[in-house]
Design an enzyme around this catalytic site. Structure first.
Site, PDB file in Angstrom:
ATOM      1  N   ARG A 122       0.798  -1.239   0.000  1.00  0.00           N
ATOM      2  CA  ARG A 122       0.000   0.000   0.000  1.00  0.00           C
ATOM      3  C   ARG A 122       0.827   1.283   0.000  1.00  0.00           C
ATOM      4  O   ARG A 122       0.354   2.338   0.399  1.00  0.00           O
ATOM      5  CB  ARG A 122      -0.983   0.036   1.167  1.00  0.00           C
ATOM      6  N   LYS A 143       3.334  11.732 -10.683  1.00  0.00           N
ATOM      7  CA  LYS A 143       2.534  10.820 -11.509  1.00  0.00           C
ATOM      8  C   LYS A 143       3.367   9.572 -11.794  1.00  0.00           C
ATOM      9  O   LYS A 143       4.456   9.669 -12.358  1.00  0.00           O
ATOM     10  CB  LYS A 143       2.157  11.480 -12.835  1.00  0.00           C
ATOM     11  N   GLU A 185      10.753  19.011 -23.793  1.00  0.00           N
ATOM     12  CA  GLU A 185      10.015  19.307 -22.553  1.00  0.00           C
ATOM     13  C   GLU A 185      10.611  20.521 -21.832  1.00  0.00           C
ATOM     14  O   GLU A 185       9.905  21.276 -21.173  1.00  0.00           O
ATOM     15  CB  GLU A 185       9.980  18.088 -21.616  1.00  0.00           C
ATOM     16  N   LYS A 227       7.712  23.250 -13.526  1.00  0.00           N
ATOM     17  CA  LYS A 227       6.892  22.080 -13.204  1.00  0.00           C
ATOM     18  C   LYS A 227       6.428  22.150 -11.742  1.00  0.00           C
ATOM     19  O   LYS A 227       5.266  21.900 -11.432  1.00  0.00           O
ATOM     20  CB  LYS A 227       7.681  20.793 -13.460  1.00  0.00           C
ATOM     21  N   GLU A 237      -4.259  17.561 -10.899  1.00  0.00           N
ATOM     22  CA  GLU A 237      -4.759  17.951 -12.221  1.00  0.00           C
ATOM     23  C   GLU A 237      -6.262  18.146 -12.273  1.00  0.00           C
ATOM     24  O   GLU A 237      -6.988  17.467 -12.987  1.00  0.00           O
ATOM     25  CB  GLU A 237      -4.306  16.942 -13.305  1.00  0.00           C
ATOM     26  N   ARG A 241      -2.854  22.264 -13.901  1.00  0.00           N
ATOM     27  CA  ARG A 241      -1.857  21.289 -14.329  1.00  0.00           C
ATOM     28  C   ARG A 241      -2.015  20.881 -15.789  1.00  0.00           C
ATOM     29  O   ARG A 241      -1.069  20.418 -16.426  1.00  0.00           O
ATOM     30  CB  ARG A 241      -1.902  20.046 -13.403  1.00  0.00           C
ATOM     31  N   ASN A 245       0.271  19.871 -20.531  1.00  0.00           N
ATOM     32  CA  ASN A 245       0.013  19.068 -21.731  1.00  0.00           C
ATOM     33  C   ASN A 245       0.165  19.869 -23.017  1.00  0.00           C
ATOM     34  O   ASN A 245      -0.235  19.415 -24.086  1.00  0.00           O
ATOM     35  CB  ASN A 245      -1.400  18.478 -21.680  1.00  0.00           C
ATOM     36  N   HIS A 248       0.855  18.301 -26.345  1.00  0.00           N
ATOM     37  CA  HIS A 248       0.669  16.861 -26.171  1.00  0.00           C
ATOM     38  C   HIS A 248      -0.589  16.313 -26.827  1.00  0.00           C
ATOM     39  O   HIS A 248      -0.700  15.108 -27.015  1.00  0.00           O
ATOM     40  CB  HIS A 248       0.665  16.486 -24.683  1.00  0.00           C
ATOM     41  N   HIS A 252       0.633  13.277 -28.609  1.00  0.00           N
ATOM     42  CA  HIS A 252       0.227  11.905 -28.258  1.00  0.00           C
ATOM     43  C   HIS A 252      -0.412  11.196 -29.445  1.00  0.00           C
ATOM     44  O   HIS A 252      -0.173  10.010 -29.678  1.00  0.00           O
ATOM     45  CB  HIS A 252      -0.770  11.920 -27.090  1.00  0.00           C
ATOM     46  N   HIS A 265       9.106  10.798 -27.942  1.00  0.00           N
ATOM     47  CA  HIS A 265       8.064  11.592 -27.296  1.00  0.00           C
ATOM     48  C   HIS A 265       8.315  13.091 -27.530  1.00  0.00           C
ATOM     49  O   HIS A 265       7.399  13.837 -27.888  1.00  0.00           O
ATOM     50  CB  HIS A 265       8.039  11.274 -25.791  1.00  0.00           C
TER      51      HIS A 265
HETATM   52  P1  NAD Z   1      13.398   6.024 -21.191  1.00  0.00           P
HETATM   53  O1  NAD Z   1      13.344   5.900 -19.735  1.00  0.00           O
HETATM   54  O2  NAD Z   1      12.943   4.872 -21.993  1.00  0.00           O
HETATM   55  O3  NAD Z   1      14.883   6.407 -21.636  1.00  0.00           O
HETATM   56  C1  NAD Z   1      15.193   6.537 -22.997  1.00  0.00           C
HETATM   57  C2  NAD Z   1      16.315   5.568 -23.424  1.00  0.00           C
HETATM   58  O4  NAD Z   1      17.554   6.044 -22.931  1.00  0.00           O
HETATM   59  C3  NAD Z   1      16.167   4.159 -22.888  1.00  0.00           C
HETATM   60  O5  NAD Z   1      16.629   3.260 -23.863  1.00  0.00           O
HETATM   61  C4  NAD Z   1      17.093   4.148 -21.690  1.00  0.00           C
HETATM   62  O6  NAD Z   1      17.561   2.856 -21.388  1.00  0.00           O
HETATM   63  C5  NAD Z   1      18.207   5.026 -22.161  1.00  0.00           C
HETATM   64  N1  NAD Z   1      18.935   5.745 -21.120  1.00  0.00           N
HETATM   65  C6  NAD Z   1      18.419   6.365 -20.045  1.00  0.00           C
HETATM   66  N2  NAD Z   1      19.365   7.038 -19.391  1.00  0.00           N
HETATM   67  C7  NAD Z   1      20.521   6.824 -20.051  1.00  0.00           C
HETATM   68  C8  NAD Z   1      21.855   7.271 -19.867  1.00  0.00           C
HETATM   69  N3  NAD Z   1      22.171   8.131 -18.887  1.00  0.00           N
HETATM   70  N4  NAD Z   1      22.799   6.840 -20.721  1.00  0.00           N
HETATM   71  C9  NAD Z   1      22.459   6.026 -21.756  1.00  0.00           C
HETATM   72  N5  NAD Z   1      21.218   5.587 -21.994  1.00  0.00           N
HETATM   73  C10 NAD Z   1      20.263   5.986 -21.149  1.00  0.00           C
HETATM   74  O7  NAD Z   1      12.537   7.279 -21.697  1.00  0.00           O
HETATM   75  P2  NAD Z   1      12.388   8.788 -21.222  1.00  0.00           P
HETATM   76  O8  NAD Z   1      12.343   9.563 -22.466  1.00  0.00           O
HETATM   77  O9  NAD Z   1      13.334   9.180 -20.172  1.00  0.00           O
HETATM   78  O10 NAD Z   1      10.945   8.772 -20.554  1.00  0.00           O
HETATM   79  C11 NAD Z   1       9.783   8.462 -21.281  1.00  0.00           C
HETATM   80  C12 NAD Z   1       8.732   7.969 -20.343  1.00  0.00           C
HETATM   81  O11 NAD Z   1       8.434   8.979 -19.382  1.00  0.00           O
HETATM   82  C13 NAD Z   1       7.420   7.612 -21.003  1.00  0.00           C
HETATM   83  O12 NAD Z   1       7.011   6.353 -20.556  1.00  0.00           O
HETATM   84  C14 NAD Z   1       6.457   8.687 -20.518  1.00  0.00           C
HETATM   85  O13 NAD Z   1       5.140   8.228 -20.410  1.00  0.00           O
HETATM   86  C15 NAD Z   1       7.036   9.025 -19.190  1.00  0.00           C
HETATM   87  N6  NAD Z   1       6.691  10.365 -18.709  1.00  0.00           N
HETATM   88  C16 NAD Z   1       6.138  10.480 -17.486  1.00  0.00           C
HETATM   89  C17 NAD Z   1       5.805  11.727 -16.984  1.00  0.00           C
HETATM   90  C18 NAD Z   1       5.256  11.844 -15.608  1.00  0.00           C
HETATM   91  O14 NAD Z   1       4.829  12.930 -15.203  1.00  0.00           O
HETATM   92  N7  NAD Z   1       5.263  10.778 -14.829  1.00  0.00           N
HETATM   93  C19 NAD Z   1       6.035  12.876 -17.747  1.00  0.00           C
HETATM   94  C20 NAD Z   1       6.614  12.725 -19.006  1.00  0.00           C
HETATM   95  C21 NAD Z   1       6.942  11.469 -19.479  1.00  0.00           C
HETATM   96 ZN    ZN Z   2       5.593  14.931 -22.309  1.00  0.00          ZN
END
Ligand code: NAD
Ligand code: ZN
Length: 365
Positions: A122, A143, A185, A227, A237, A241, A245, A248, A252, A265
């Site tokens: 939990r 999130k 971003e 942020k 949100e 908030r 987006n 987005h 998306h 992304h």
């Molecule tokens: P990711 O975590 O997949 O990282 C991108 C790639 O880079 C992966 O292959 C990873 O293994 C590699 N990588 C990461 N750090 C590295 C480093 N230092 N050196 C070499 N390789 C490295 O993707 P991301 O772009 O960081 O995040 C995307 C995700 O974030 C999505 O799932 C999205 O939905 C989520 N997201 C969440 C929020 C939120 O508020 N929670 C906001 C925006 C995005």
């Molecule tokens: Zn985003």
């Protein structure tokens, strides 16, 4: 650099700097952690070989008992199977409600490990150690969640980390395309909130692209500041908030229709921001110069502002936007730009107006 997130029910620090992974035990102590607590690192198959040893060693030297689980890199690990697998690993390692999970990786790991922490017994505390630029966005705000076959991020929770530790040195190993994706971003945070940040990004884009450590720390700091400002006014949100987006709605849709992986992304969001600012001139009468400046800033970070029509059709994009939870009835909602650095949520936008915009932003590679 240190930034504090203050919410109604909790408060946590974000540390940003070069080489600060080594400071992890110190900041844990500052957060009131005792050595008797077990720590459990969750990372992915790209990040773990690069950084997990360092994190583990520094924590073990400080006297903590540390466990670890590694999932395959990529979005496809953000699912319920991985969640169940990881919860099994936590149980096997004997984590209890006093233990702490450490998310070491990009947004995928942050969301997944954060959701493990939100649901295990939990809810137990967790720490974000972001290693992508994009994760300056995802690691702050609480999130967390995983994907379902029918939709992205539809299984999730709000669960704030106990701290965020951002060592910008880890960005040096990030593939260039992922870095650029993260800048989308950063630029978004400037465009929705802060004209002086926009100007600063314009002036420093070259050094930022070259990962100048001080500049990149500053960019992350200022991005997180936006942020934090938004999230602290509207954690769950219900209103404000939504401006996060920006870009987005189209973004998306583009990701989904083109197939995940065709656009990163950030690329999709950049194209979405170009669409949104163009739509703003039609709906709000925003000055055309704002379009020019927005696109110029995106281009400075090598981000696209047009999509390739051989990947997607307007029809499919509109359908995807309709499925998006942000579209109600036949009325589209969009975050639109009133001026550089300020946006608002506008409801009741007609499909015809969006079609016109989609025509304008098609043609890219
Ligand atoms: P990711 O975590 O997949 O990282 C991108 C790639 O880079 C992966 O292959 C990873 O293994 C590699 N990588 C990461 N750090 C590295 C480093 N230092 N050196 C070499 N390789 C490295 O993707 P991301 O772009 O960081 O995040 C995307 C995700 O974030 C999505 O799932 C999205 O939905 C989520 N997201 C969440 C929020 C939120 O508020 N929670 C906001 C925006 C995005
Ligand atoms: Zn985003």
């Amino acid at each position: 650099k240190k930034l504090t997130v203050s919410l109604d029910h909790c408060q946590y620090p974000i540390y940003i700097g070069k080489g600060i992974l080594a400071k992890l035990p110190e900041v844990l102590q500052e957060a009131g952690m005792t050595f008797r607590r077990k720590l459990f690192i969750i990372s992915d198959s790209h990040v773990a070989p690069l950084y997990s040893k360092q994190v583990q060693t520094v924590l073990e030297k400080a006297g903590y008992e540390v466990g670890m689980a590694i999932v395959p890199a990529g979005e496809s690990s953000k699912n319920l199977q991985q969640l169940e697998h990881l919860i099994g690993e936590c149980l096997r390692f004997g984590l209890d409600r006093q233990s702490v999970i450490i998310a070491l990786g990009g947004g995928v790991i942050g969301d997944l490990a954060g959701f493990v922490a939100a649901t295990y017994m939990r809810g137990i505390p967790f720490i974000q150690i972001p290693t992508t630029l994009l994760a300056h966005d995802s690691s702050v705000g609480g999130k967390v969640g995983v994907n379902h076959a029918l939709g992205k991020n539809v299984i999730g929770a709000f669960h704030q980390p106990m701290l965020v530790l951002y060592d910008v040195e880890t960005l040096n190993t990030l593939p260039k395309r992922e870095l650029i994706s993260g800048f989308a971003e950063v630029v978004k945070h400037a465009l929705i909130w802060d004209p002086s940040f926009i100007k600063w990004l314009e002036q420093n884009s070259e050094e930022l692209m070259a990962l100048h450590a001080e500049k990149i720390s500053e960019a992350i700091y200022r991005g997180c500041q936006v942020k934090v400002a938004v999230v602290s006014q509207d954690e769950k949100e219900v209103g404000l908030r939504a401006i996060l987006n920006y870009g987005h709605t189209i973004g998306h849709a583009l990701e989904a229709v083109a197939g995940y992986g065709v656009y990163t992304h950030g690329e999709a969001v950049a194209i979405g921001m170009a669409g949104a600012v163009r739509l703003s001139t039609k709906v709000l009468g925003t000055d055309k110069q704002v379009v020019v400046k927005t696109e110029k800033l995106l281009h400075a970070f090598e981000l696209p502002t047009q999509y390739n029509p051989s990947h997607v059709t307007d029809e499919l994009l509109l359908q995807a936007m309709k499925r998006d939870k942000k579209v109600r009835n036949d009325e589209y909602s969009f975050v639109l730009t009133s001026d550089l650095g300020s946006v608002e949520l506008v409801r009741g936008i007609h499909e015809e107006q969006i079609r016109t915009i989609l025509q304008e932003i098609r043609g890219g590679k």
